[in-house]
Design a protein around this motif. Structure first.
Motif, short mmCIF file in Angstrom:
data_model
loop_
_atom_site.label_atom_id
_atom_site.label_comp_id
_atom_site.label_asym_id
_atom_site.label_seq_id
_atom_site.Cartn_x
_atom_site.Cartn_y
_atom_site.Cartn_z
N ASN A 95 0.52 -1.65 -3.05
CA ASN A 95 -0.63 -2.32 -3.66
C ASN A 95 -1.75 -2.34 -2.62
O ASN A 95 -1.76 -3.16 -1.71
N TRP A 96 -2.69 -1.43 -2.76
CA TRP A 96 -3.72 -1.29 -1.73
C TRP A 96 -4.74 -2.42 -1.79
O TRP A 96 -5.39 -2.73 -0.78
N GLU A 97 -4.87 -3.05 -2.94
CA GLU A 97 -5.80 -4.18 -3.03
C GLU A 97 -5.30 -5.35 -2.19
O GLU A 97 -6.08 -6.02 -1.53
N GLY A 100 9.88 -5.06 -0.89
CA GLY A 100 11.00 -4.45 -0.16
C GLY A 100 11.02 -4.88 1.31
O GLY A 100 10.16 -5.60 1.79
N SER A 101 12.02 -4.38 2.01
CA SER A 101 12.23 -4.75 3.41
C SER A 101 11.21 -4.08 4.32
O SER A 101 10.53 -3.12 3.93
N CYS A 102 11.14 -4.57 5.54
CA CYS A 102 10.21 -4.01 6.52
C CYS A 102 10.62 -2.61 6.95
O CYS A 102 9.82 -1.88 7.53
N ASP A 103 11.88 -2.22 6.67
CA ASP A 103 12.35 -0.89 7.04
C ASP A 103 11.97 0.17 5.99
O ASP A 103 12.13 1.36 6.24
N LYS A 104 11.50 -0.28 4.87
CA LYS A 104 11.07 0.65 3.83
C LYS A 104 9.89 1.46 4.33
O LYS A 104 9.00 0.93 5.01
N ILE A 105 9.83 2.75 4.00
CA ILE A 105 8.80 3.62 4.56
C ILE A 105 7.39 3.15 4.23
O ILE A 105 6.49 3.22 5.06
N GLU A 106 7.19 2.62 3.03
CA GLU A 106 5.86 2.11 2.69
C GLU A 106 5.43 1.00 3.63
O GLU A 106 4.27 0.96 4.06
N ARG A 128 6.64 0.41 6.68
CA ARG A 128 6.47 0.98 8.02
C ARG A 128 5.09 1.62 8.14
O ARG A 128 4.41 1.50 9.17
N PHE A 129 4.66 2.29 7.10
CA PHE A 129 3.33 2.91 7.08
C PHE A 129 2.23 1.85 7.12
O PHE A 129 1.26 1.96 7.89
N LEU A 130 2.39 0.80 6.32
CA LEU A 130 1.41 -0.28 6.31
C LEU A 130 1.31 -0.96 7.67
O LEU A 130 0.22 -1.33 8.12
N LYS A 131 2.44 -1.13 8.33
CA LYS A 131 2.44 -1.74 9.65
C LYS A 131 1.73 -0.85 10.66
O LYS A 131 0.96 -1.34 11.52
N PHE A 132 1.97 0.45 10.57
CA PHE A 132 1.26 1.40 11.43
C PHE A 132 -0.24 1.23 11.29
O PHE A 132 -0.98 1.18 12.29
N LEU A 133 -0.72 1.11 10.07
CA LEU A 133 -2.16 0.99 9.81
C LEU A 133 -2.69 -0.35 10.30
O LEU A 133 -3.75 -0.40 10.96
N SER A 134 -1.98 -1.44 9.99
CA SER A 134 -2.48 -2.76 10.36
C SER A 134 -2.46 -2.98 11.87
O SER A 134 -3.35 -3.63 12.42
N ASP A 135 -1.46 -2.41 12.54
CA ASP A 135 -1.39 -2.56 14.00
C ASP A 135 -2.57 -1.91 14.70
O ASP A 135 -2.94 -2.30 15.81
N VAL A 157 -7.46 8.39 2.00
CA VAL A 157 -8.39 8.72 3.07
C VAL A 157 -8.39 7.53 4.02
O VAL A 157 -8.78 6.42 3.64
N LEU A 158 -7.95 7.74 5.25
CA LEU A 158 -7.83 6.65 6.23
C LEU A 158 -8.56 7.03 7.51
O LEU A 158 -8.52 8.19 7.94
N THR A 159 -9.20 6.04 8.13
CA THR A 159 -9.95 6.30 9.36
C THR A 159 -9.67 5.22 10.39
O THR A 159 -9.32 4.09 10.05
#
Length: 222
Positions: A162-164, A170-176, A178-185, A210-212
């Motif tokens: 949910n990008w909004e 799901g758990s923090c180990d779920k790939i989605e 993990r990806f969100l954490k990468f972006l927020s960090d 599209v991510l920057t």
């Protein structure tokens, strides 16, 4: 054909991103789309250019676009969906090799007025296995180490995010997650806010992203 485009007002680089899902069937249509634009884009990034099943191996020379040079990844390799990056011949651009074994990627370095913009285009299959997802995260980590600004785009196939709200069940180990954490960090910004994929009765999803690394994208069109 799923299309989105964005323009950086800071560096005046226009980009068209499209998941073409077999370019051979849409090449003529895509050329007409380019002619319909008010101005020619500086970069064209295409994912899933190969058909899922084909008896014939296509050559990149069949898909030349006037006034553009092209870089490829997996285009002439069996079992790959393939990525194409077209760029205007007036642009200074170099392909960058990455040590990551995540295969469906194409990384380039764009030099704009002595500034460096690293661009990574990817295709992640909706059937991606956990081992491939580990390679995906490792590839992103490697990408961040490149000197300069960063633009990450392509077909990520994360329909459950949910990008909004910026979250996923799901758990923090779920790939989605993990990806969100990468972006927020790293305080990276995801610029696509409307569904990029609608087929038949399926629920529309934001699959192409599209991510920057900095907030310098504007005029996103769908």
């Amino acid at each position: 054909m799923d299309r989105s485009s964005g323009k950086s007002t800071k560096d005046l680089i226009s980009v068209v991103l499209a998941n073409v899902d077999s370019f051979s069937n849409k090449f003529v249509e895509f050329q007409l789309f380019l002619k319909s634009l008010k101005s020619a884009p500086d970069l064209i990034v295409l994912t899933e250019v190969n058909p899922k099943h084909s008896k014939y191996q296509r050559q990149v020379s069949e898909f030349q676009i006037q006034d553009y040079c092209v870089l490829t990844s997996g285009f002439e390799e069996k079992g790959h969906r393939g990525i194409l990056i077209y760029y205007r011949d007036s642009i200074s651009i170099l392909e960058q090799r990455m040590s990551s074994s995540f295969e469906e990627k194409l990384c380039v370095k764009l030099i704009i007025q002595k500034k460096i913009l690293n661009i990574l285009s990817i295709y992640r299959s909706p059937n991606s296995l956990s081992n491939n997802d580990d390679k995906f995260i490792n590839m992103l980590e490697e990408f961040t180490l490149l000197r300069g600004d960063h633009l990450l785009l392509g077909d990520f196939n994360f329909p459950n995010i949910n990008w909004e709200q910026g979250n996923c069940w799901g758990s923090c180990d779920k790939i989605e997650n993990r990806f969100l954490k990468f972006l927020s960090d790293r305080f990276w910004i995801q610029h696509i806010t409307e569904p990029t994929r609608t087929r038949n009765v399926q629920t529309p999803h934001i699959l192409d992203l599209v991510l920057t690394s900095c907030d310098d994208v504007s005029d996103v069109q769908y």
